[in-house]
Design an enzyme around this catalytic site. Structure first.
Site, PDB file in Angstrom:
ATOM      1  CB  THR A 255      -0.890   0.013   1.264  1.00 32.37           C
ATOM      2  OG1 THR A 255      -1.704  -1.157   1.269  1.00 32.37           O
ATOM      3  CG2 THR A 255      -1.767   1.247   1.313  1.00 32.37           C
ATOM      4  CB  CYS A 256       2.145   3.609  -2.005  1.00 31.64           C
ATOM      5  SG  CYS A 256       3.181   5.085  -2.014  1.00 31.64           S
TER       6      CYS A 256
END
Length: 124
Positions: free
Chosen positions: A103-104
């Site tokens: 996840t970013c």
């Protein structure tokens, strides 16, 4: 269930958390910012900062008895999503295949006003 707190001798100790927590089968690494072993933000751009975060996480993983090959999840927090492509360049250099889940997100504020923080979950 046993819970073991892990602190890498390569990273500065922080009184409010452990560098990682290990339970049977898994290691949860705290977010690492782009600081050196003395706790100072390293000079440079987002690529240098991403590389330092990843290096710091590598130290924690090693101390915990794991490695990048066993990482199953990575979370990256960016001050600005405009840094996304540059961070990916550093990330791809280090991450083995298959790449872990990731996840970013853009974060509203990071500790000490740094531009990036990276955390990971790994198998033992």
């Amino acid at each position: 269930m046993s819970v073991q707190k892990i602190n890498s001798p390569e990273r500065p100790l922080v009184p409010m958390y452990s560098h990682a927590v290990k339970i049977p089968g898994l290691i949860f690494c705290s977010g690492q910012t782009p600081v050196d072993s003395a706790g100072n933000v390293v000079p440079g751009d987002i690529k240098a900062h991403a590389a330092q975060c990843l290096s710091n996480l590598g130290d924690v993983l090693k101390t915990a008895g794991s490695s990048w090959d066993k990482v199953v999840k990575v979370n990256i927090y960016l001050k600005s999503m405009s840094d996304y492509a540059a961070v990916n360049e550093e990330y791809i250099k280090l991450m083995p295949d298959p790449k872990p889940a990731r996840t970013c997100i853009q974060a509203g504020g990071l500790p000490f006003d740094v531009d990036i923080e990276i955390e990971a979950i790994a198998a033992v």
